[in-house]
Scaffold this motif. Structure first.
Motif, short mmCIF file in Angstrom:
data_model
loop_
_atom_site.label_atom_id
_atom_site.label_comp_id
_atom_site.label_asym_id
_atom_site.label_seq_id
_atom_site.Cartn_x
_atom_site.Cartn_y
_atom_site.Cartn_z
N VAL A 154 6.94 19.83 6.74
CA VAL A 154 5.64 19.15 6.33
C VAL A 154 5.58 18.30 5.18
O VAL A 154 6.22 18.45 3.98
N LEU A 155 5.41 16.88 5.19
CA LEU A 155 5.43 15.87 4.35
C LEU A 155 4.80 16.26 3.13
O LEU A 155 5.22 16.13 2.00
N ASN A 156 3.60 16.83 3.21
CA ASN A 156 2.75 16.87 1.99
C ASN A 156 2.87 18.37 1.27
O ASN A 156 2.06 18.79 0.59
N THR A 157 4.22 18.79 1.35
CA THR A 157 4.48 20.04 0.77
C THR A 157 5.51 19.45 -0.30
O THR A 157 5.91 20.16 -1.19
N MET A 158 5.90 18.07 -0.24
CA MET A 158 7.01 17.59 -0.99
C MET A 158 6.28 17.22 -2.33
O MET A 158 5.19 16.84 -2.62
N ASP A 159 7.13 17.29 -3.66
CA ASP A 159 6.75 16.85 -4.77
C ASP A 159 6.63 15.42 -4.80
O ASP A 159 7.30 14.56 -3.86
N LEU A 160 5.80 14.85 -5.65
CA LEU A 160 5.70 13.23 -5.61
C LEU A 160 6.61 12.47 -5.55
O LEU A 160 6.81 11.61 -4.77
N THR B 152 0.82 -1.20 0.00
CA THR B 152 -0.02 0.03 0.15
C THR B 152 0.92 1.32 -0.18
O THR B 152 1.93 1.25 0.67
N ASP B 153 0.66 2.07 -0.72
CA ASP B 153 1.26 3.59 -0.83
C ASP B 153 1.55 4.14 0.57
O ASP B 153 2.53 4.44 0.81
N LYS C 259 9.84 8.65 -2.24
CA LYS C 259 11.17 8.36 -1.83
C LYS C 259 11.02 8.01 -0.13
O LYS C 259 11.90 7.32 0.44
N LEU C 260 10.69 9.39 0.33
CA LEU C 260 10.69 9.36 1.76
C LEU C 260 9.68 8.23 2.22
O LEU C 260 10.17 7.68 3.59
N LEU C 261 8.78 7.98 1.81
CA LEU C 261 8.05 6.92 2.47
C LEU C 261 8.37 5.52 1.94
O LEU C 261 8.08 4.57 2.67
N GLY C 262 9.88 5.54 1.49
CA GLY C 262 10.62 4.44 1.26
C GLY C 262 9.47 3.28 0.11
O GLY C 262 9.67 2.21 0.51
#
Length: 620
Positions: A604-610, A480-481, A615-618
């Motif tokens: 903040v995580l959801n300021t990141m580009d996809l 799961t993403d 990558k951060l979520l591994g």
DNA sequence: GCCGTTTTCGGCCCGACTGTTTTCAGTCG
């Protein structure tokens, strides 16, 4: 008639019918209608007049007719009949945690109890414990709940406060001679809970402006009236205060009305120490008088020669310069967090040698020290948010389809959206079985093939089970993403057990985000007994994200813990947990919490580009 | 009371928890 009034009428109707023992599904239909109406984007009255109200899901023939009655006559016959039949305070008894319709009815029949006062008296006289099916614990719980309810009387959540403030301010703006109005106070600082609504208007002549507010149809009673200030009690149960300043003193008046008290006190001290404000404080004048002196000083600041203003919003528009970060909504009556300050107010800080302090930071948490040192922090703004990582669809308890949610997310300028429906154990929310989850993920992968410049992320809001462990096995979570884990049961477990449950989720390598970590529901339910510090430390150690849930009744983590998390190097995700399209817009409340926590986009995580996000979520 | 590409009747919200019991009713998420 305001949507909220209509919604409240149906809720009251449902409560009284439930007390009567009416059919469950009928009551649920009324409740649902109340909820739908409260969530409408447009005025019910407009929909009704245009014949579109009947098309709204949840509104059938009967509810349409009753709404029509309310709009045309201002009242509903059925509701009035019930109010005559039963004590009108019955709903307040049923609203008490632990007391439902059955017990309320039982208490009424056995003891004649029909109000909180009556119930409290009966509990104090130890009459409750004598009743069949109730005992000492119930009696004590009742007293505790009553205390809780009393303590929150007259306090409302921010969105409702914003709406009411807007309604009042709209009318003030039309008053003769007014060329500028702002909503100030707690609302402007984005406090979670609002106790009073403060408005500031600029006009040469206060009298006619105050008259307009005094005559507003929501005003029940004028509490205070002075030359340039009026304080009224309203139909909503929240006091509203309007201060009228001469245009030259508008910046100071707005600043003083925005607060907080401590911020203002420190600011005045700061001004006096530098000889920037008159100091007659030696004899210890009252707060109000000192504020007056400060206002007199700050009021001397005029930015533009008289007559330079070309319209009501000229000052406001002048504040928006192209080098600022983009702000989507600069309506002074209902701005987004991070909207620019009016220049008169900004100038006061500048004259004091400070950077202009955003309203969200005016809490005396070292903002003046920071403002006296270097550059202002780059706080998070609504426009920084690139996606929402916790939303529900009609696969579980959401109201809208995946595609509808995606469409709205795209309209908001997002680049990605994670669909995180509930997991199998959460029966009420129609939690997804393993098979349904996998089916949904297959569908999302298919849908992604036709999406350009946008990614739908597969997800789950997996339950942290009461007995410990997660509701889905690791091998499913691994595919799961976005895995959002949260507690929905066993709220009353002790601190150790609860903390251990959450820590276990943090330590699970497949979990990405812990959602609404403390579980509080503002004005409804206290946070469960969780050692948040330990959770933050564990999140730092295991590289896990903690959520700032933007739902205005959660705001969880709050600003205090969000700041603590950031200080520990933990990233935050600001998610709406939206269950329908409209609630995707609640992102502003989470952003406001982040700003109150001094967070910048990099926190903040959801300021990141996809790509960076994945990558951060591994993710593979 | 609402809803229907199972359409004018019959289904819609179920399981866990709590405090009180002694087998369960009421509340809540």
């Amino acid at each position: 008639m305001h949507n909220m009034e209509i919604s409240w009428a149906f809720r009251e109707l449902a409560d009284l019918l439930e007390f009567e023992g009416e059919d469950f599904f009928k009551i649920r239909a009324y409740r649902r209608a109340a909820k739908v109406i409260a969530g409408l984007d447009e005025p019910v009255e407009k929909l009704y007049r245009q014949g579109r109200l009947g098309k709204v899901p949840g509104i059938g023939k009967n509810i349409l007719a009753k709404t029509g009655e309310l709009i045309e006559k201002g009242e509903m016959a059925k509701l009035q009949e019930l109010r005559r039949k039963w004590p009108p305070t019955i709903p307040e008894v049923m609203a008490l945690p632990g007391i439902g319709p059955k017990r309320a009815r039982f208490l009424y029949e056995q003891l004649g109890v029909a109000s909180l006062d009556g119930l409290e008296e009966a509990a104090r006289e130890k009459k409750i414990r004598a009743l069949k099916g109730m005992g000492v614990k119930t009696e004590q719980e009742i007293l505790r709940s009553i205390e809780l309810v009393r303590s929150r009387a007259g306090r409302i959540l921010l969105p409702l406060a914003r709406e009411l403030a807007r309604e009042m301010a709209d009318c003030v703006r039309e008053a003769p001679g007014v060329f500028q109005v702002h909503v100030a106070g707690e609302i402007r600082r984005w406090e979670e809970i609002v106790e009073e609504i403060l408005l500031v208007a600029a006009a040469e002549e206060p009298e006619p402006v105050l008259n307009v507010l005094a005559a507003h149809r929501r005003v029940r009673e004028v509490l205070v009236r002075e030359r340039d200030r009026i304080r009224v009690h309203t139909w909503w149960g929240v006091p509203v205060e309007l201060r009228v300043a001469a245009p030259g003193g508008y910046g100071a008046a707005l600043l003083l009305a925005t607060g907080s008290r401590e911020h203002i006190r420190r600011l005045m001290e700061y001004a006096r120490e530098r000889g920037l404000a008159e100091d007659r404080a030696a004899a210890g004048p009252a707060q109000e008088e000192r504020a007056g002196m400060f206002a007199a000083w700050a009021g001397n600041i005029t930015l533009q020669p008289a007559g330079a203003s070309t319209g009501k919003n000229a000052y406001w528009k002048a504040a928006i310069s192209p080098d600022r970060h983009p702000v989507q909504n600069t309506d002074p009556l209902a701005p987004v967090p991070g909207a620019p300050l009016p220049p008169e107010e900004e100038e006061i800080y500048r004259r004091l040698g400070l950077w202009p302090v955003p309203p969200e930071l005016r809490e005396d948490r070292e903002e003046l020290e920071a403002a006296a040192r270097g550059e202002p922090p780059r706080l998070l703004e609504v426009g920084d948010i690139k996606g929402d990582l916790h939303v529900h669809s009609d696969w579980s308890d959401g109201a809208n389809s995946i595609l509808q949610m995606v469409k709205r997310a795209r309209e908001k300028g997002y680049r990605y959206l994670a669909i995180t429906d509930h997991s199998r154990s959460l029966g009420v929310a129609r939690g997804l079985s393993l098979e349904r989850l996998q089916e949904q993920h297959r569908l999302i992968r298919e849908l992604n093939e036709s999406e350009e410049d946008f990614r739908i992320l597969t997800g789950t809001e997996v339950d942290i089970l009461a007995r410990g462990g997660l509701d889905f096995p690791d091998e499913v979570l691994a595919e799961t993403d976005v895995v959002v884990a949260s507690v929905h049961s066993g709220f009353r477990q002790d601190r150790d057990t609860l903390t251990r449950r959450v820590l276990e989720a943090v330590e699970n390598e497949h979990v990405d985000i812990i959602a609404h970590p403390t579980g509080r529901l503002l004005g409804e339910r206290e946070a469960y007994d969780l050692d948040v510090e330990r959770v933050i430390e564990a999140a730092a150690k295991h590289n896990k994200i903690l959520e700032i849930n933007s739902s205005p009744d959660r705001l969880d983590l709050n600003a205090h813990y969000a700041r603590l998390a950031r200080d520990h190097g933990v990233k935050l995700a600001i998610n709406t947990d939206a269950h329908d399209l409209r609630r995707l817009d609640e992102m502003i409340y989470g952003v406001a919490v982040a700003r109150r926590a001094w967070l910048g986009p990099e926190d903040v995580l959801n300021t990141m580009d996809l790509p960076d996000l994945l990558k951060l979520l591994g993710r593979k």
